[in-house]
Design a protein around this motif. Structure first.
Motif, PDB file in Angstrom:
ATOM      1  N   ALA A  62      63.037  39.396  -5.937  1.00 24.84           N
ATOM      2  CA  ALA A  62      63.522  38.920  -4.640  1.00 24.84           C
ATOM      3  C   ALA A  62      62.427  38.173  -3.889  1.00 24.84           C
ATOM      4  N   MET A  63      61.193  38.677  -3.957  1.00 26.45           N
ATOM      5  CA  MET A  63      60.073  37.994  -3.306  1.00 26.45           C
ATOM      6  C   MET A  63      59.845  36.625  -3.939  1.00 26.45           C
ATOM      7  N   ILE A  64      59.860  36.564  -5.264  1.00 26.77           N
ATOM      8  CA  ILE A  64      59.627  35.295  -5.954  1.00 26.77           C
ATOM      9  C   ILE A  64      60.754  34.314  -5.674  1.00 26.77           C
ATOM     10  N   ALA A  65      61.976  34.797  -5.569  1.00 24.29           N
ATOM     11  CA  ALA A  65      63.094  33.910  -5.225  1.00 24.29           C
ATOM     12  C   ALA A  65      62.865  33.264  -3.857  1.00 24.29           C
ATOM     13  N   MET A  66      62.389  34.047  -2.904  1.00 30.41           N
ATOM     14  CA  MET A  66      62.089  33.506  -1.576  1.00 30.41           C
ATOM     15  C   MET A  66      60.911  32.530  -1.632  1.00 30.41           C
ATOM     16  N   ALA A  67      59.908  32.866  -2.454  1.00 28.91           N
ATOM     17  CA  ALA A  67      58.754  31.978  -2.601  1.00 28.91           C
ATOM     18  C   ALA A  67      59.181  30.627  -3.168  1.00 28.91           C
ATOM     19  N   ARG A  68      60.045  30.656  -4.161  1.00 31.37           N
ATOM     20  CA  ARG A  68      60.510  29.399  -4.760  1.00 31.37           C
ATOM     21  C   ARG A  68      61.354  28.598  -3.778  1.00 31.37           C
ATOM     22  N   GLN A  69      62.099  29.287  -2.945  1.00 33.15           N
ATOM     23  CA  GLN A  69      62.871  28.598  -1.907  1.00 33.15           C
ATOM     24  C   GLN A  69      61.940  27.895  -0.926  1.00 33.15           C
ATOM     25  N   ARG A  70      60.873  28.572  -0.547  1.00 35.47           N
ATOM     26  CA  ARG A  70      59.877  27.950   0.327  1.00 35.47           C
ATOM     27  C   ARG A  70      59.216  26.762  -0.361  1.00 35.47           C
ATOM     28  N   TRP A  71      58.937  26.922  -1.651  1.00 34.39           N
ATOM     29  CA  TRP A  71      58.291  25.845  -2.414  1.00 34.39           C
ATOM     30  C   TRP A  71      59.165  24.600  -2.446  1.00 34.39           C
ATOM     31  N   ARG A  72      60.466  24.778  -2.577  1.00 32.34           N
ATOM     32  CA  ARG A  72      61.356  23.625  -2.605  1.00 32.34           C
ATOM     33  C   ARG A  72      61.327  22.859  -1.283  1.00 32.34           C
ATOM     34  N   ALA A  73      61.044  23.569  -0.195  1.00 37.48           N
ATOM     35  CA  ALA A  73      60.953  22.913   1.112  1.00 37.48           C
ATOM     36  C   ALA A  73      59.642  22.158   1.274  1.00 37.48           C
ATOM     37  N   GLN A  74      58.601  22.584   0.569  1.00 36.74           N
ATOM     38  CA  GLN A  74      57.307  21.905   0.605  1.00 36.74           C
ATOM     39  C   GLN A  74      56.659  21.968  -0.774  1.00 36.74           C
ATOM     40  N   PRO A  75      57.201  21.214  -1.741  1.00 36.66           N
ATOM     41  CA  PRO A  75      56.742  21.309  -3.132  1.00 36.66           C
ATOM     42  C   PRO A  75      55.285  20.908  -3.314  1.00 36.66           C
ATOM     43  N   SER A  76      54.645  21.597  -4.248  1.00 36.90           N
ATOM     44  CA  SER A  76      53.255  21.320  -4.602  1.00 36.90           C
ATOM     45  C   SER A  76      53.146  21.311  -6.122  1.00 36.90           C
ATOM     46  N   ALA A  77      52.636  20.236  -6.666  1.00 40.12           N
ATOM     47  CA  ALA A  77      52.535  20.107  -8.120  1.00 40.12           C
ATOM     48  C   ALA A  77      51.587  21.133  -8.725  1.00 40.12           C
ATOM     49  N   GLN A  78      50.622  21.596  -7.940  1.00 43.88           N
ATOM     50  CA  GLN A  78      49.636  22.543  -8.465  1.00 43.88           C
ATOM     51  C   GLN A  78      50.175  23.970  -8.546  1.00 43.88           C
ATOM     52  N   LEU A  79      51.271  24.254  -7.864  1.00 44.33           N
ATOM     53  CA  LEU A  79      51.710  25.638  -7.659  1.00 44.33           C
ATOM     54  C   LEU A  79      52.951  25.974  -8.470  1.00 44.33           C
ATOM     55  N   SER A  80      52.919  27.149  -9.091  1.00 44.32           N
ATOM     56  CA  SER A  80      54.110  27.690  -9.755  1.00 44.32           C
ATOM     57  C   SER A  80      54.175  29.180  -9.476  1.00 44.32           C
ATOM     58  N   PHE A  81      55.383  29.740  -9.585  1.00 41.01           N
ATOM     59  CA  PHE A  81      55.617  31.155  -9.309  1.00 41.01           C
ATOM     60  C   PHE A  81      56.188  31.831 -10.538  1.00 41.01           C
ATOM     61  N   ALA A  82      55.885  33.132 -10.687  1.00 39.18           N
ATOM     62  CA  ALA A  82      56.430  33.906 -11.801  1.00 39.18           C
ATOM     63  C   ALA A  82      56.567  35.362 -11.389  1.00 39.18           C
ATOM     64  N   VAL A  83      57.586  36.024 -11.958  1.00 30.50           N
ATOM     65  CA  VAL A  83      57.771  37.456 -11.741  1.00 30.50           C
ATOM     66  C   VAL A  83      56.906  38.207 -12.742  1.00 30.50           C
ATOM     67  N   ALA A  84      55.965  38.993 -12.247  1.00 32.46           N
ATOM     68  CA  ALA A  84      55.099  39.800 -13.118  1.00 32.46           C
ATOM     69  C   ALA A  84      54.345  40.800 -12.271  1.00 32.46           C
ATOM     70  N   ASP A  85      54.175  42.018 -12.787  1.00 29.82           N
ATOM     71  CA  ASP A  85      53.342  42.963 -12.052  1.00 29.82           C
ATOM     72  C   ASP A  85      51.878  42.579 -12.260  1.00 29.82           C
TER      73      ASP A  85
END
Length: 201
Positions: A62-85
């Protein structure tokens, strides 16, 4: 808890900005960085432009889903998100990171020593673990010894590691990480969040 966490205000905005400014001085375009426990990605979005590559991870989908939503509003080529402990993320690319970022997460991991050891292994020689961590043992005794255990028992809070700054630094040294910067960035009352940068030998 993700929607509530995302909606919560930063308790000390000036202290948070001071931390981001300090971290920015430790990042460079040639750096590959990993963030563990990134939450909804607020810090990652602010810091990604300072790195060559930043992988931001969290154990909560759920946190990563929100992070990706934020990323779509201000995309950055250097940044990616992943679900992992934390441990899984750190073990994925041993020795492949110049910087590991851990903000407000080390007190929440199941095994602090194991995570610090994994962070040391994830870093290239000379790489830095950059952390900011609530030292729960330094908080009001009622919070550390009564409120936190009760909240955990009722399921209202995640498991919390209770340590102070000295214990955190000792844990880092025991895993081959040498603390080189120890600061407090809070601007309100007593600041129990230790900002620690440690170098892999």
């Amino acid at each position: 808890m993700a929607p509530r966490y995302a909606a919560s205000a930063i308790a000390d905005t000036a202290g948070y900005e001071r931390t981001l400014a300090r971290v920015s001085t430790l990042l460079a375009p040639e750096h590959a960085a990993l963030e563990i426990g990134c939450g909804t990605g607020a810090s990652a979005l602010r810091l990604a432009s300072r790195c060559g590559r930043l992988l931001a991870t969290d154990s909560s989908p759920a946190m990563i889903a929100m992070a990706r939503q934020r990323w779509r509003a201000q995309p950055s080529a250097q940044l990616s998100f992943a679900v992992a402990d934390a441990q899984a993320a750190l073990q994925e690319n041993a020795g492949g990171y110049h910087r590991v970022l851990a903000f407000n997460v080390l007190h929440l991991v199941d095994d602090l020593d194991a995570v610090l050891s994994a962070a040391a292994r994830a870093l290239a020689p000379g790489g830095l673990l950059i952390s900011k961590t609530p030292c729960v043992r330094e908080m009001n005794l009622l919070v550390a010894r009564i409120a936190v255990p009760i909240a955990r028992m009722l399921g209202a809070a995640p498991p919390v590691q209770v340590f102070d700054e000295a214990q955190l630094l000792a844990g880092m040294r025991a895993t081959g990480l040498k603390p080189i910067i120890v600061e407090r960035h809070g601007t309100r009352r007593k600041d129990f969040r230790a900002f620690v940068v440690a170098r892999r030998a």
